[in-house]
Design a protein around this motif. Structure first.
Motif, PDB file in Angstrom:
ATOM      1  N   UNK A   1      70.863 -34.232  12.142  1.00 44.27           N
ATOM      2  CA  UNK A   1      72.096 -34.989  12.369  1.00 44.27           C
ATOM      3  C   UNK A   1      71.809 -36.490  12.388  1.00 44.27           C
ATOM      4  N   UNK A   2      72.853 -37.265  12.217  1.00 47.36           N
ATOM      5  CA  UNK A   2      72.692 -38.702  11.957  1.00 47.36           C
ATOM      6  C   UNK A   2      72.125 -39.469  13.143  1.00 47.36           C
ATOM      7  N   UNK A   3      72.159 -38.892  14.343  1.00 48.44           N
ATOM      8  CA  UNK A   3      71.658 -39.616  15.515  1.00 48.44           C
ATOM      9  C   UNK A   3      70.182 -39.363  15.793  1.00 48.44           C
ATOM     10  N   UNK A   4      69.548 -38.413  15.073  1.00 49.44           N
ATOM     11  CA  UNK A   4      68.203 -37.995  15.450  1.00 49.44           C
ATOM     12  C   UNK A   4      67.145 -38.864  14.775  1.00 49.44           C
ATOM     13  N   UNK A   5      66.110 -39.316  15.520  1.00 50.62           N
ATOM     14  CA  UNK A   5      65.068 -40.177  14.941  1.00 50.62           C
ATOM     15  C   UNK A   5      64.328 -39.456  13.810  1.00 50.62           C
ATOM     16  N   UNK A   6      64.196 -40.125  12.665  1.00 57.50           N
ATOM     17  CA  UNK A   6      63.617 -39.470  11.497  1.00 57.50           C
ATOM     18  C   UNK A   6      62.117 -39.256  11.619  1.00 57.50           C
ATOM     19  N   UNK A   7      61.409 -40.146  12.305  1.00 52.77           N
ATOM     20  CA  UNK A   7      59.965 -39.931  12.422  1.00 52.77           C
ATOM     21  C   UNK A   7      59.678 -38.652  13.200  1.00 52.77           C
ATOM     22  N   UNK A   8      60.453 -38.409  14.256  1.00 50.47           N
ATOM     23  CA  UNK A   8      60.253 -37.200  15.051  1.00 50.47           C
ATOM     24  C   UNK A   8      60.707 -35.959  14.287  1.00 50.47           C
ATOM     25  N   UNK A   9      61.839 -36.060  13.599  1.00 49.85           N
ATOM     26  CA  UNK A   9      62.312 -34.929  12.804  1.00 49.85           C
ATOM     27  C   UNK A   9      61.297 -34.563  11.726  1.00 49.85           C
ATOM     28  N   UNK A  10      60.741 -35.579  11.052  1.00 55.87           N
ATOM     29  CA  UNK A  10      59.773 -35.316   9.983  1.00 55.87           C
ATOM     30  C   UNK A  10      58.529 -34.621  10.528  1.00 55.87           C
ATOM     31  N   UNK A  11      58.061 -35.061  11.688  1.00 54.98           N
ATOM     32  CA  UNK A  11      56.857 -34.453  12.267  1.00 54.98           C
ATOM     33  C   UNK A  11      57.088 -32.979  12.574  1.00 54.98           C
ATOM     34  N   UNK A  12      58.241 -32.654  13.114  1.00 51.95           N
ATOM     35  CA  UNK A  12      58.502 -31.271  13.509  1.00 51.95           C
ATOM     36  C   UNK A  12      58.873 -30.394  12.314  1.00 51.95           C
ATOM     37  N   UNK A  13      59.525 -30.978  11.327  1.00 51.11           N
ATOM     38  CA  UNK A  13      59.776 -30.242  10.090  1.00 51.11           C
ATOM     39  C   UNK A  13      58.474 -29.969   9.343  1.00 51.11           C
ATOM     40  N   UNK A  14      57.568 -30.951   9.352  1.00 51.68           N
ATOM     41  CA  UNK A  14      56.286 -30.773   8.673  1.00 51.68           C
ATOM     42  C   UNK A  14      55.501 -29.615   9.283  1.00 51.68           C
ATOM     43  N   UNK A  15      55.527 -29.517  10.607  1.00 52.65           N
ATOM     44  CA  UNK A  15      54.846 -28.397  11.253  1.00 52.65           C
ATOM     45  C   UNK A  15      55.492 -27.073  10.858  1.00 52.65           C
ATOM     46  N   UNK A  16      56.801 -27.024  10.929  1.00 51.88           N
ATOM     47  CA  UNK A  16      57.492 -25.772  10.632  1.00 51.88           C
ATOM     48  C   UNK A  16      57.360 -25.340   9.194  1.00 51.88           C
ATOM     49  N   UNK A  17      57.358 -26.313   8.266  1.00 45.32           N
ATOM     50  CA  UNK A  17      57.341 -25.962   6.854  1.00 45.32           C
ATOM     51  C   UNK A  17      55.941 -25.740   6.305  1.00 45.32           C
ATOM     52  N   UNK A  18      54.956 -26.511   6.740  1.00 49.13           N
ATOM     53  CA  UNK A  18      53.663 -26.462   6.081  1.00 49.13           C
ATOM     54  C   UNK A  18      52.589 -25.748   6.891  1.00 49.13           C
ATOM     55  N   UNK A  19      52.939 -25.265   8.070  1.00 49.91           N
ATOM     56  CA  UNK A  19      52.066 -24.313   8.760  1.00 49.91           C
ATOM     57  C   UNK A  19      51.965 -23.068   7.878  1.00 49.91           C
ATOM     58  N   UNK A  20      50.750 -22.602   7.639  1.00 49.20           N
ATOM     59  CA  UNK A  20      50.517 -21.440   6.765  1.00 49.20           C
ATOM     60  C   UNK A  20      51.055 -21.671   5.353  1.00 49.20           C
ATOM     61  N   UNK A  21      51.089 -22.960   4.944  1.00 51.57           N
ATOM     62  CA  UNK A  21      51.588 -23.340   3.616  1.00 51.57           C
ATOM     63  C   UNK A  21      52.991 -22.798   3.355  1.00 51.57           C
ATOM     64  N   UNK A  22      53.799 -22.767   4.404  1.00 52.61           N
ATOM     65  CA  UNK A  22      55.186 -22.340   4.247  1.00 52.61           C
ATOM     66  C   UNK A  22      55.389 -20.849   4.126  1.00 52.61           C
ATOM     67  N   UNK A  23      54.330 -20.072   4.242  1.00 51.92           N
ATOM     68  CA  UNK A  23      54.425 -18.613   4.088  1.00 51.92           C
ATOM     69  C   UNK A  23      54.798 -17.984   5.432  1.00 51.92           C
ATOM     70  N   UNK A  24      55.987 -18.365   5.909  1.00 49.96           N
ATOM     71  CA  UNK A  24      56.472 -17.997   7.237  1.00 49.96           C
ATOM     72  C   UNK A  24      57.932 -17.621   7.106  1.00 49.96           C
ATOM     73  N   UNK A  25      58.318 -16.464   7.642  1.00 42.17           N
ATOM     74  CA  UNK A  25      59.692 -15.991   7.453  1.00 42.17           C
ATOM     75  C   UNK A  25      60.712 -16.904   8.123  1.00 42.17           C
ATOM     76  N   UNK A  26      60.301 -17.628   9.158  1.00 46.93           N
ATOM     77  CA  UNK A  26      61.239 -18.512   9.846  1.00 46.93           C
ATOM     78  C   UNK A  26      60.971 -19.986   9.541  1.00 46.93           C
ATOM     79  N   UNK A  27      60.196 -20.274   8.488  1.00 47.18           N
ATOM     80  CA  UNK A  27      59.998 -21.666   8.087  1.00 47.18           C
ATOM     81  C   UNK A  27      61.332 -22.264   7.646  1.00 47.18           C
ATOM     82  N   UNK A  28      61.547 -23.562   7.881  1.00 42.61           N
ATOM     83  CA  UNK A  28      62.750 -24.195   7.320  1.00 42.61           C
ATOM     84  C   UNK A  28      62.752 -24.024   5.800  1.00 42.61           C
TER      85      UNK A  28
END
Length: 471
Positions: free
Chosen positions: A227-254
């Motif tokens: 959402x438009x109010x959320x800091x992008x540096x923090x969002x990017x860090x947490x998205x990076x963990x969710x997406x690239x943990x196990x190279x994205x081979x995760x059923x609940x990855x974004x």
């Protein structure tokens, strides 16, 4: 015990032995707790061997990712099961109402019998041992089929479980899709399947012959809404963990990110910063997992080739020699900007390190886009405003949600994990798993004297009583 493939024709005899042993000696609470303790001790002692086996199956997988995703989660779940087992197993008193007083009622958790577990390759230990441990806690015997795509890990699991359990309590069978189909068709008392939605439909059809109850942990396209109010540096860090943990081979990855259009490019820059900080120039990439096998690698490359052919911007967040990439099945984190809805990567679950980043004009448009798809296994919403988060939660039905982070709802033992609609049915983890792999048996205890003794002809004698009961 041999790790040779199991002949599907041998399944009836294996199931008969498991069921006969269960019927002859149903595991007591003390036995279940002892089983879980011995499993924990044997598993913890073999964590290095587990990580080595998984890495060998993937070609390379970060040891620490294996310890976190397949080690820590299993140990934590076993601890949670043991800590609550006796309380969960106690009968629960249920009120009978004044009409049936002085009778009393209870719900009594009882084991089902023989539970089947068909596990996938992406987290081959976690998604095998957590349902297995839950079934053991609930007092069942188990037949486990690990994935044929992780043969070394499957052999590790077979050796581990043969050491902990007698073969008539836990049986491990090895084989390909034909064996999985035979197991899904078998007369089990419950079946836990983790895999794709397409295969889940086949499992459900096969299980219908015996009306086998199912827990289906499937997949789908899990959205992340920034959402438009959320800091992008923090969002990017947490998205990076969710997406690239196990190279994205995760059923609940974004599976895709929705971001307000004015900040789309800045989010991409922040994601690139995260990749550089985490993995450097990929000259080593020791902490980055490879794609499991050649078929999956070709599928993912095909998504990118299709996008490029359509003129869609594809941004690889690192540069790797193509020959090395193909040899190692090394696919670097990759962004696809605003892909059309008819591209394969927007129609299918990606299950890899490709992240579509889609701009939206306003939050209502973003929510409408999510609602137009099948209900997802996971939803991630990033906002610092409670009312905005509640607005999203009020519209989107998902299997599970993490607010202002990714993946972590899976790791909370007290939260049920499961899908909804095409992303799955049923749930496990903690109490939800214990209840799902038990029969909550309703029991009514009648008293020596009961008003029901009077409910008999001639009814003219109890006309007054009926008026009271019907009021």
């Amino acid at each position: 015990m041999s790790d040779a493939p199991t002949d599907p024709l041998a399944l009836p005899a294996i199931l008969h032995a498991l069921r006969a042993a269960w019927q002859a000696n149903r595991p007591s609470l003390a036995q279940r707790d002892d089983d879980l303790l011995r499993l924990r001790m044997a598993f913890k002692a073999r964590l290095p061997q587990m990580a080595e086996a998984i890495a060998a199956d993937f070609g390379h997988r970060s040891t620490r990712e294996s310890l976190i995703a397949d080690g820590m989660t299993v140990l934590g779940e076993i601890d949670h099961l043991r800590a609550h087992l006796r309380r969960w197993a106690r009968p629960r008193r249920v009120g009978v109402g004044w009409r049936f007083w002085p009778a009393r009622a209870q719900l009594r958790p009882v084991p089902l019998g023989v539970v089947g577990v068909i596990a996938p390759w992406n987290y081959p230990v976690n998604l095998a041992l957590i349902p297995l441990a839950t079934a053991i806690a609930a007092g069942n015997h188990v037949i486990l089929k690990p994935s044929e795509h992780t043969p070394r890990t499957s052999a590790f699991l077979q050796a581990l479980l043969a050491e902990v359990f007698p073969p008539a309590r836990v049986a491990v069978v090895q084989g390909d899709a034909a064996l999985a189909s035979a197991l899904a068709s078998a007369p089990l008392d419950h079946l836990v399947f983790t895999g794709s939605t397409a295969v889940g439909r086949k499992v459900m059809a096969a299980a219908a012959a015996h009306l086998t109850p199912l827990t289906l942990e499937l997949g789908g396209k899990s959205p992340a809404i920034v959402c438009s109010d959320y800091p992008l540096d923090r969002a990017a860090a947490r998205l990076a963990t969710g997406k690239w943990f196990n190279a994205g081979q995760t059923c609940i990855a974004p599976d895709y990110v929705l971001i307000d259009g004015a900040r789309q490019r800045e989010l991409v820059q922040q994601l690139q910063t995260q990749v550089r900080a985490r993995y450097g120039d990929f000259s080593d990439a020791a902490d980055y997992t490879r794609i499991i096998h050649e078929g999956q690698y070709r599928r993912l490359r095909g998504y990118l080739d299709q996008a490029r052919a359509r003129g869609v911007p594809v941004i690889e967040l690192a540069t790797v020699d193509p020959e090395r990439a193909a040899r190692e099945r090394l696919m670097v984190p990759t962004i696809v900007l605003d892909p059309p809805a008819d591209l394969d990567l927007m129609q299918e679950e990606i299950f890899g390190p490709i992240l579509p980043v889609c701009a939206y004009p306003d939050l209502d448009a973003a929510l409408a886009g999510v609602e137009a798809r099948d209900r997802p296994l996971a939803l991630y919403v990033f906002s610092q405003q409670r009312e905005v988060v509640e607005r999203v939660l009020g519209r989107i039905v998902a299997g599970g949600v993490t607010v202002n982070d990714t993946l972590l709802h899976f790791a909370i033992n007290g939260l049920p994990f499961g899908g909804v609609g095409p992303s799955g049915m049923g749930a496990y983890h903690g109490r939800a798993g214990f209840d799902g792999l038990s029969k909550r048996l309703p029991v009514l205890w009648q008293s020596r004297w009961a008003a029901s003794d009077l409910l008999k002809p001639p009814y003219s004698k109890i006309a007054g009583m009926l008026k009271v009961l019907l009021r």
